[in-house]
Design a protein around this motif. Sequence first.
Motif, PDB file in Angstrom:
ATOM      1  N   UNK A 560      49.852  37.844  68.588  1.00 47.80           N
ATOM      2  CA  UNK A 560      49.659  39.253  68.924  1.00 47.80           C
ATOM      3  C   UNK A 560      49.099  40.068  67.755  1.00 47.80           C
ATOM      4  N   UNK A 561      49.635  39.897  66.523  1.00 49.32           N
ATOM      5  CA  UNK A 561      49.025  40.647  65.404  1.00 49.32           C
ATOM      6  C   UNK A 561      47.512  40.347  65.256  1.00 49.32           C
ATOM      7  N   UNK A 562      47.142  39.076  65.460  1.00 41.16           N
ATOM      8  CA  UNK A 562      45.712  38.739  65.322  1.00 41.16           C
ATOM      9  C   UNK A 562      44.904  39.426  66.414  1.00 41.16           C
ATOM     10  N   UNK A 563      45.385  39.397  67.655  1.00 38.41           N
ATOM     11  CA  UNK A 563      44.645  40.038  68.745  1.00 38.41           C
ATOM     12  C   UNK A 563      44.570  41.550  68.550  1.00 38.41           C
ATOM     13  N   UNK A 564      45.672  42.145  67.983  1.00 37.55           N
ATOM     14  CA  UNK A 564      45.627  43.581  67.701  1.00 37.55           C
ATOM     15  C   UNK A 564      44.510  43.903  66.710  1.00 37.55           C
ATOM     16  N   UNK A 565      44.338  43.064  65.705  1.00 38.68           N
ATOM     17  CA  UNK A 565      43.253  43.288  64.722  1.00 38.68           C
ATOM     18  C   UNK A 565      41.884  43.151  65.383  1.00 38.68           C
ATOM     19  N   UNK A 566      41.735  42.155  66.275  1.00 38.76           N
ATOM     20  CA  UNK A 566      40.432  41.930  66.899  1.00 38.76           C
ATOM     21  C   UNK A 566      40.050  43.060  67.838  1.00 38.76           C
ATOM     22  N   UNK A 567      41.048  43.674  68.486  1.00 37.20           N
ATOM     23  CA  UNK A 567      40.736  44.724  69.468  1.00 37.20           C
ATOM     24  C   UNK A 567      40.988  46.130  68.932  1.00 37.20           C
ATOM     25  N   UNK A 568      41.586  46.238  67.758  1.00 38.10           N
ATOM     26  CA  UNK A 568      41.922  47.548  67.207  1.00 38.10           C
ATOM     27  C   UNK A 568      40.783  48.160  66.418  1.00 38.10           C
ATOM     28  N   UNK A 569      41.075  49.234  65.688  1.00 36.20           N
ATOM     29  CA  UNK A 569      40.041  49.901  64.854  1.00 36.20           C
ATOM     30  C   UNK A 569      39.647  49.012  63.679  1.00 36.20           C
ATOM     31  N   UNK A 570      38.449  49.301  63.105  1.00 37.27           N
ATOM     32  CA  UNK A 570      37.944  48.472  62.007  1.00 37.27           C
ATOM     33  C   UNK A 570      38.803  48.588  60.757  1.00 37.27           C
ATOM     34  N   UNK A 571      39.585  49.689  60.630  1.00 40.05           N
ATOM     35  CA  UNK A 571      40.415  49.841  59.432  1.00 40.05           C
ATOM     36  C   UNK A 571      41.885  49.520  59.724  1.00 40.05           C
ATOM     37  N   UNK A 572      42.119  48.921  60.907  1.00 45.88           N
ATOM     38  CA  UNK A 572      43.501  48.596  61.269  1.00 45.88           C
ATOM     39  C   UNK A 572      44.032  47.403  60.510  1.00 45.88           C
ATOM     40  N   UNK A 573      45.235  47.527  59.909  1.00 44.48           N
ATOM     41  CA  UNK A 573      45.879  46.453  59.148  1.00 44.48           C
ATOM     42  C   UNK A 573      47.313  46.297  59.663  1.00 44.48           C
TER      43      UNK A 573
END
Length: 614
Positions: A560-573
């Motif tokens: 889930x953390x990886x998918x959040x990064x792929x679909x989230x904002x470009x500066x999302x960490x």
Amino acid sequence: MTDSLNTEFEALLDYIRRSRGFDFTGYKRSSLTRRVNKRMQTVDIQGYGNYLDYLEVHPEEFNHLFNTLLINVTAFFRDRPAWEHLSNEIMPRILQTKDSEELVRIWTAGCASGEEAYTIAIMLAELLGVEQFRERVKIYATDMDEEALNQARQATYLASELHGLTAEQIEQFFEQNEERYTFRKDLRRAVIFGRHDLIQDPPISKIDLLVCRNTLMYFNAETQSRILARFHFALRDGGFIFLGKAEMLLTHSNLFTPVQLRYRIFTKVAKPNLRDRLLLMAQTNSEEEINSLSNHVRLREAAFESGPSARVVIDANGSLSLLNDRARSLFGLTVQDLGRPLQDLEISYRPVELRSCIERAYNERVTINLRDIEWQSPQGEITYFDIQVVPLFDLVSTILGVSINFIDVTRYKRLQEELEHSNQELEMAYEELQSTNEELETTNEELQSSNEELETTNEELQSTNEELETMNEELQSTNEELQTVNDELQRRSEELNRSNAFLEAILTSLKGGVIVVNRNLHVQIWNHKAEDMWGLRPEEAVEQNFLNLDIGLPVEQLRQPIRDCLSGPVDGVSEVVLSAINRRGRNIQCRITCTPLIGEQQQIQGVILLMEEC
């Protein structure tokens, strides 16, 4: 089909001439079609008609086409033995005919990027000295290609382009600026560059040496003849022309005679025939205008040449001006004798003393007739002539010279002698003479036919040689282009290797494990710290699905953390802490930071996982 292609190709050449002023109609079709087809392949176009349409829509394509058609293959001191002969033998002969302050005028036609013009400058500066060179030498360098001329005017070259020069010549005549070498400015002023079309533009005049190497071979035979007539006009009497190794001039002996055939150096024949002089004066590309101007001249020359009697014309200065074919065959004269003083020729006193007769014709202004003059040929044959010395006047009765006619009366002389014996013997003698004349005519026709066949074969061989030389230069040009591309690829490879080494150093230096996955969760990077933590080598992990890896880390909890990064904002960490077992079997707490991998146009291309032991 072939006729259609030829029509389309000629239409393309006509469009180039009308729109840009480049007339390629006089060039050899085999070479032209090969170069145009090469350019058409580059832009992926089929058919000459389609390429013409492409030129109309994309005018910038003309520059690329001209760079392909105008092959600029040149070098400093190209074919060095020929240049050494020119420097050691020909230039001293030119300088000996001049006063110490008289200008030396050189024309290099088809100079390309200027190496040939600067080669001549170096050669003359070494012969004359720098001071004399600056004061006495003018070098006119011309070409059709404006881009090549601009490069030549800059007089700047890479070190690799100076390979034909010695180290001493480079040091003496060039100034180094970083990796480029510039020809000396004080000597550069003697070299004048300009655009010139050999087919259309009038020639430069009063030239001592004309250098035109491997340029004529691109033109067809008719265009070569017109250009050589202009070159003849451009040269001073006694001037020299220096050609390329594929150019022979064997069919233009009335204009140029070889000085050193091995190195293709020729000298100007002093006086061409009248038709050649009219062609030089016309300076036109229209065959209709040339034919109109010289049609009556050819008729007069043909009538003069075919006259049954030997005839020579002496001008008012006492020099041999004209002679017909009968005179050449009888008295062993050649076209090289034209312009020589009569007193230097055997015909002036054999078969009779002519100078006194000429003087009498001048003084009395009447035709002088000499009867039954006996002459013995080199073969021992006795011939009798009636000789007429006819003064020639212009419209205001000024004496122009004399025409000397040798009327062969041998047959009549013999007939008179035979008539004294009997009519029967006279008839027999006449038949024998007639038979001899017919055999001679038959032999002459056979020799003429053989000579024409030899000339045709020679021209075919010459054409083939020129075509091979053209293809050789095209291959050399293509090789230079490939070398440039290869150098660029090598430079890019070195840059890529440095970048990869730098990236590898960064990944190695990080204290945490670094794993990079793409949008499909396939591992792209697995650094040494990740190998140390989980016991899996990079070659075992790369291109594997990260969630399928069997390591001490509960990777399923990272989905889930990886998918959040792929679909989230470009500066999302995002950051998570998981319990794990490292490769040594020890329980650890692992902090994992997920950061989007940003690519072109701010698009997320994957996820960077930074793993550290808490």
